[in-house]
Design a protein around this motif. Sequence first.
Motif, short mmCIF file in Angstrom:
data_model
loop_
_atom_site.label_atom_id
_atom_site.label_comp_id
_atom_site.label_asym_id
_atom_site.label_seq_id
_atom_site.Cartn_x
_atom_site.Cartn_y
_atom_site.Cartn_z
N SER A 178 0.82 -1.21 0.00
CA SER A 178 0.00 0.00 0.00
C SER A 178 0.86 1.26 0.00
O SER A 178 0.58 2.20 -0.72
CB SER A 178 -0.94 0.00 1.20
OG SER A 178 -0.24 0.21 2.39
N VAL A 179 1.94 1.28 0.80
CA VAL A 179 2.73 2.51 0.82
C VAL A 179 3.49 2.70 -0.48
O VAL A 179 3.71 3.82 -0.91
CB VAL A 179 3.68 2.60 2.04
CG1 VAL A 179 2.89 2.76 3.31
CG2 VAL A 179 4.59 1.42 2.12
N TRP A 181 2.35 1.81 -3.40
CA TRP A 181 1.29 2.31 -4.27
C TRP A 181 1.13 3.82 -4.09
O TRP A 181 1.13 4.60 -5.03
CB TRP A 181 -0.01 1.60 -3.87
CG TRP A 181 -1.22 2.14 -4.53
CD1 TRP A 181 -1.81 3.36 -4.31
CD2 TRP A 181 -2.01 1.50 -5.52
NE1 TRP A 181 -2.92 3.50 -5.09
CE2 TRP A 181 -3.06 2.38 -5.84
CE3 TRP A 181 -1.94 0.26 -6.14
CZ2 TRP A 181 -4.03 2.05 -6.77
CZ3 TRP A 181 -2.91 -0.06 -7.07
CH2 TRP A 181 -3.93 0.82 -7.38
N TRP A 182 1.04 4.21 -2.83
CA TRP A 182 0.75 5.59 -2.47
C TRP A 182 1.88 6.51 -2.90
O TRP A 182 1.66 7.57 -3.47
CB TRP A 182 0.56 5.61 -0.96
CG TRP A 182 0.41 6.94 -0.33
CD1 TRP A 182 -0.59 7.83 -0.54
CD2 TRP A 182 1.26 7.50 0.64
NE1 TRP A 182 -0.41 8.91 0.27
CE2 TRP A 182 0.71 8.74 1.00
CE3 TRP A 182 2.42 7.06 1.28
CZ2 TRP A 182 1.30 9.55 1.94
CZ3 TRP A 182 2.99 7.87 2.22
CH2 TRP A 182 2.44 9.11 2.55
N LEU A 185 2.21 7.06 -6.54
CA LEU A 185 1.15 7.93 -6.98
C LEU A 185 1.52 9.39 -6.79
O LEU A 185 1.27 10.23 -7.63
CB LEU A 185 -0.12 7.60 -6.19
CG LEU A 185 -1.40 8.21 -6.73
CD1 LEU A 185 -1.89 7.38 -7.88
CD2 LEU A 185 -2.42 8.28 -5.64
N HIS A 186 2.17 9.68 -5.65
CA HIS A 186 2.41 11.07 -5.31
C HIS A 186 3.72 11.63 -5.84
O HIS A 186 3.80 12.77 -6.19
CB HIS A 186 2.39 11.25 -3.79
CG HIS A 186 1.01 11.32 -3.24
ND1 HIS A 186 0.44 12.46 -2.77
CD2 HIS A 186 0.08 10.36 -3.13
CE1 HIS A 186 -0.79 12.20 -2.38
NE2 HIS A 186 -1.03 10.93 -2.59
N VAL B 173 -4.45 4.39 3.29
CA VAL B 173 -3.78 4.72 2.02
C VAL B 173 -4.70 4.49 0.83
O VAL B 173 -4.88 5.37 -0.01
CB VAL B 173 -2.49 3.88 1.88
CG1 VAL B 173 -1.98 3.93 0.46
CG2 VAL B 173 -1.43 4.38 2.85
N PHE B 174 -5.31 3.31 0.78
CA PHE B 174 -6.18 3.02 -0.37
C PHE B 174 -7.41 3.90 -0.35
O PHE B 174 -7.86 4.36 -1.41
CB PHE B 174 -6.57 1.54 -0.38
CG PHE B 174 -5.44 0.63 -0.76
CD1 PHE B 174 -4.78 0.78 -1.97
CD2 PHE B 174 -5.01 -0.37 0.10
CE1 PHE B 174 -3.74 -0.05 -2.32
CE2 PHE B 174 -3.97 -1.21 -0.25
CZ PHE B 174 -3.33 -1.04 -1.46
N SER B 177 -6.37 7.45 -1.45
CA SER B 177 -5.95 7.52 -2.85
C SER B 177 -7.12 7.28 -3.80
O SER B 177 -7.13 7.79 -4.92
CB SER B 177 -4.78 6.56 -3.10
OG SER B 177 -5.21 5.38 -3.70
N GLN B 191 -8.32 0.60 -6.13
CA GLN B 191 -8.32 0.87 -4.70
C GLN B 191 -9.56 0.27 -4.01
O GLN B 191 -9.46 -0.26 -2.91
CB GLN B 191 -8.28 2.37 -4.43
CG GLN B 191 -6.94 2.99 -4.69
CD GLN B 191 -6.85 3.58 -6.08
OE1 GLN B 191 -7.33 2.98 -7.04
NE2 GLN B 191 -6.23 4.75 -6.20
#
Lengths: 250, 221, 66
Positions: A178-179, A181-182, A185-186, B173-174, B177, B191
Motif C-alpha cells: 500500500s505505501v 502504491w501511495w 502515486l504522489h 492509504v487506499f 488515494s 483501490q
Amino acid sequence: MTLKQFWHRLGSPKWFFHMSGPWQGAFAVLAVLLLLTGMTWGLAFAPPDYQQGNSFRIIYVHVPAAVLAQSVYLTLGVAGVLLLVWRMKMAQLVLENLVGFGAWMTALALFTGAVWGKPTWGTWWVFDGRTTSTLVLLFLYFGLYALRQAIPSREAAGRACALLAVVGVINIPVIKYSVEWWTTLHQGATFKLTEAPAMPASMWAPLLVNVLGAYCLFAANLIAKLRTAILRQEPGAAWVRDWAAGEVRP
Amino acid sequence: MFAVQFRRDWLCLMRSRDEAVNPLVFLFLATTLFAIAFGGDPRQLAELAPAIVWALVLLANLLSLEALFRRDLEDGTLEQLLLLAEPPFAAVLGKVAVQWCVSGAAMAVLAPVAALLLNLPAAALPALMLGLLLGTPALSLIGAVGAALTVGLRGGGVLLALLLLPLHLPVLVFGVSAVLDTMAGVGAAAQFYWLAAISAAALTLAPFAATAALRISVEQS
Amino acid sequence: MMFEDWQAFIAMGGHGLYVWMAYSVAVALLIANLTGLDRERRRTRRHLQAQLGNRTPGGLDASEAP
C-alpha cells in the motif's frame, strides 16, 4: 536424529542450552570479523557510485540493518505461531528477548537511511515507500514492547505478543504494497534508490559480506539472549546448578 | 448467536445514546477544528480533505473500539461468552457489527457532510462514501483484535492506538488515494478492490484472532 | 584503496559528514550490542554462582540450617 526428534529437542531449553554453548562465541566472532571486513572494504576499496559518489558507501551499513529489521520481525512471527499452536517454551523466550534487538536494527536502518537521504535526495526524510514501511515496522516493534509491558502475567503477555506478532507479519506485505502504491502515486519514481540492476561485483561483494555478518550478529544475539533467559527462568533446576558448579570448579 | 449478540449490543447502545453519537460528534468537531485552523485557500483545503476525513474517521473508530469489550469484561459477560458451548466468534462478530454500524456505516453516510465543510468537490463524494463503506469493516474487525488484546489493561487507549495504527495504514492509504484519483479524473477501481479484499480477509480471520485474544485477556484478569 | 590519501578518505568527496556519521553510529551500536550481551551473560553467571555458593557443602545456607 530425525527431523521430528530435532523439533522436539529444539523446544527443550535444556537441550538448547547444552547445544548452543560453543555456537554463541563462534557467531559473535564471525559477526565481528565479517562486519569489520565488509565495512573496511566498503569504505575504502569499493568504487564510488557514478551518480552518488561516496555517499553511496552508506549502503554497506544501511542494507544489512534493514535486512535484519525485517528478518527479526519475521522470526518473531514464526515464534508467535509456534507459541500459539504448540505452546513451545523456547518460542516464548524468543518473543520476550528479541524485540529490543529488532527495534534497534530498525532504528539503525532509519537513521542510516536519513543520513544517506540528505546528500542524495537533499532531505533527511521522505515518505518514500520503503522508508514509510520501515517506520511502520518500528511502530510494530514498539507495539510489541508496550503490550508486553502492559500485561502483568508473563504467560498472558507471551501469548498476547505472539498473537500480535502473527497479525503483524500477515499485515506487513499489505502495508508494504500500500505505501509503495501511495508513494508512486504522489512522487513518481524520483526518489527511488537508484540501484543499477547490474551493480558490479566490486560493489555488491562487500554488501554480501556485511549481510552475512549481520545474520551472524542476529544468531549471536539470539543464542546469547536465549541462554541468559533460560538460566534466569530455571535458576533452581538441577542441570542448571550442575552447569554452574562446573563453571565454578573447572 | 450472531443475531442474539447483535440485538443485545444494539439495545445497550440505544439505551445510552451519547455513546452511539460520540464518534460522529468527534468527527464533526475535529473537522471544524481543522477547517478553522487552516483558514487558508479553500482550494488547498479541498486537496487535503480526503486525507483529513479518512484520518478522522480512523481515529473516531479507534476511540469507540476502546470500549468494545470493556463493559462485558467488567460484568463478567465476556467470561460466560467464552464458556458457552457455541463458538464465541459469532458473538464477537455480532459485537463488532454493532460497533461498525455506529462508527463505520454511520460515518460513511455522514462523512460527505464533513467533507463538504472541507470544500471537497461534490463529484468526489461517492468515492469517499464507497471507500468508507468498503474500508471501515476492516478498521472495526482488525480493531477488535487490538481491543481484545488490550481490554482490562491500564492505559489501554494509547496502547490500542499504538497497536492499531500501523495495521490500519493500508486502509487509510487506499481510501485516500481512491478519492484523490477520482478527483483527478482517473478511475479508482483498483483501490476499491483492495479495500474490499482487505475487509474480506479481515472478516474471515479477525473474529478468530479476536476470540483467541479475548481468551488470553480473560484468563489473566 | 580508492582514495589517494588519508585526507581524501576522511573527506569522502564532500560527503564525509554523512558517511562517517552513518558508520560511527553503526559501529557504536554494534559495540554496545556485543558488550551488552557479554555483560548480561556475566551477570547471570555471577548471580547463579552466588546462589550456588550458598548451597555447597560446608557453607550451609541459613535457610537450610537445622
